[in-house]
Write an enzyme that holds these catalytic residues in place. Sequence first.
Site, short mmCIF file in Angstrom:
data_model
loop_
_atom_site.label_atom_id
_atom_site.label_comp_id
_atom_site.label_asym_id
_atom_site.label_seq_id
_atom_site.Cartn_x
_atom_site.Cartn_y
_atom_site.Cartn_z
N GLU A 29 -5.02 3.32 12.98
CA GLU A 29 -4.40 3.21 11.65
C GLU A 29 -2.90 3.10 11.83
OE1 GLU A 29 -4.78 6.67 9.10
OE2 GLU A 29 -4.35 8.06 10.73
N LEU A 47 -7.07 8.96 8.92
CA LEU A 47 -7.30 9.50 7.59
C LEU A 47 -8.29 8.60 6.85
CD1 LEU A 47 -6.10 11.74 5.63
CD2 LEU A 47 -4.97 9.81 4.53
N LYS A 79 -5.47 15.68 5.73
CA LYS A 79 -4.20 15.15 5.19
C LYS A 79 -3.18 16.29 5.20
CE LYS A 79 -2.64 11.85 1.69
NZ LYS A 79 -1.95 10.97 2.63
N ARG A 103 -11.39 14.66 -1.04
CA ARG A 103 -10.67 14.65 0.24
C ARG A 103 -9.78 15.88 0.36
NH1 ARG A 103 -7.04 9.53 1.79
NH2 ARG A 103 -5.65 10.45 0.23
N1 PDD Z 1 -0.34 8.16 3.09
N2 PDD Z 1 -3.42 7.01 6.93
C1 PDD Z 1 -2.38 7.86 6.85
C2 PDD Z 1 -1.93 8.56 8.08
C3 PDD Z 1 -1.76 8.09 5.61
O1 PDD Z 1 -0.73 8.96 5.53
C4 PDD Z 1 -2.21 7.38 4.46
C5 PDD Z 1 -1.59 7.56 3.12
C6 PDD Z 1 -3.29 6.49 4.60
C7 PDD Z 1 -3.87 5.74 3.42
O2 PDD Z 1 -4.63 6.60 2.59
P1 PDD Z 1 -4.76 6.34 1.02
O3 PDD Z 1 -5.26 4.97 0.83
O4 PDD Z 1 -5.70 7.37 0.56
O5 PDD Z 1 -3.36 6.49 0.43
C8 PDD Z 1 -3.88 6.34 5.85
C9 PDD Z 1 0.26 8.54 1.82
C10 PDD Z 1 0.35 7.43 0.82
C11 PDD Z 1 1.58 9.23 2.10
O6 PDD Z 1 1.62 9.97 3.06
O7 PDD Z 1 2.53 9.06 1.33
#
Ligand code: PDD
Length: 287
Positions: free
Chosen positions: A179, A203, A147, A51
Amino acid sequence: MTKVYLNGEFLPLEEARISVLDRGFLFGDGVYEVIPAYGGRLFRLEQHLDRLDRSLQGIRLAVSISHHDWRDILQSLLPTGEMGDQAVYLQVTRGVAPKRDHSFPVVATPTVFAMAFPVVPPEPGQAELGVAAVTLPDTRWLRCNIKAITLLANVLLRQQAVDEGAAEAILIRDGVAHEGTASNLFVVKDGVITTPPDGPELLPGITRDLVVELAGLHNLPLIQAPIAESRLFEADELWITSSTKEIVPVISLNEGPVGEGVAGPVWRRVWALFQAYKQQIRAGLVD
Ligand code: PDD
């Protein structure tokens, strides 16, 4: 003393310095990852690094660190010996340019930073208490699958949720829920789990992907399909997922109960499967 990684060096956090001309600081021009580590083992590292590669491609930034090198760097940041769960934060920006100009600098070396921090996942009794959420219009851009460190919209939306007494905002664009501000979304209705499909509006969460995988392995009905806002209010269960929070039941939405207003049976099942998976990571059986 907390040790961090900055541009090829490991050094104490207090000594880590970057230039005020860094494009991450001036423009939010960079990308990041948050990767949990259970029992000192990085969770789904390859998926997180894939990713990261896609995010870097998305912002047209080339970084010459192989997955193997990333593993070494990130693993070195984790404390050794008996430890609680940790997570690693890593960030890559377009580096320092001689002058502030929106277009890319002709020459710039990316700034690469990483640090580890403890995470305390909720105990079962605490997890099932769930959280409150509110729906808010999604004011973010249309490249949410990157991200990016440019998180001002997410920050403002999360703060609005907190100001309204909730833990998370579920973001709505054109009548569709995609989301949360820092989490992915799952809806359960009549035993069927639904999560929105990948696209520029959200994301592609690594936790989400594992939930999809676990549901498949254990024959739990799960579909990836758009979720109309109205369906949130008819749901039996709502959950949000992320690397640091795992799988969290949303028990109230806009101050009204979700389903029975308590964590539901499908969440209980999937949460248990997720905890079992973490135990396998700790034992070095999976990653
Ligand atoms: N954030 N959607 C958004 C906008 C996010 O920022 C995140 C995670 C997720 C979940 O993705 P994952 O399961 O890969 O953590 C979905 C991280 C934890 C953060 O910004 O701290």
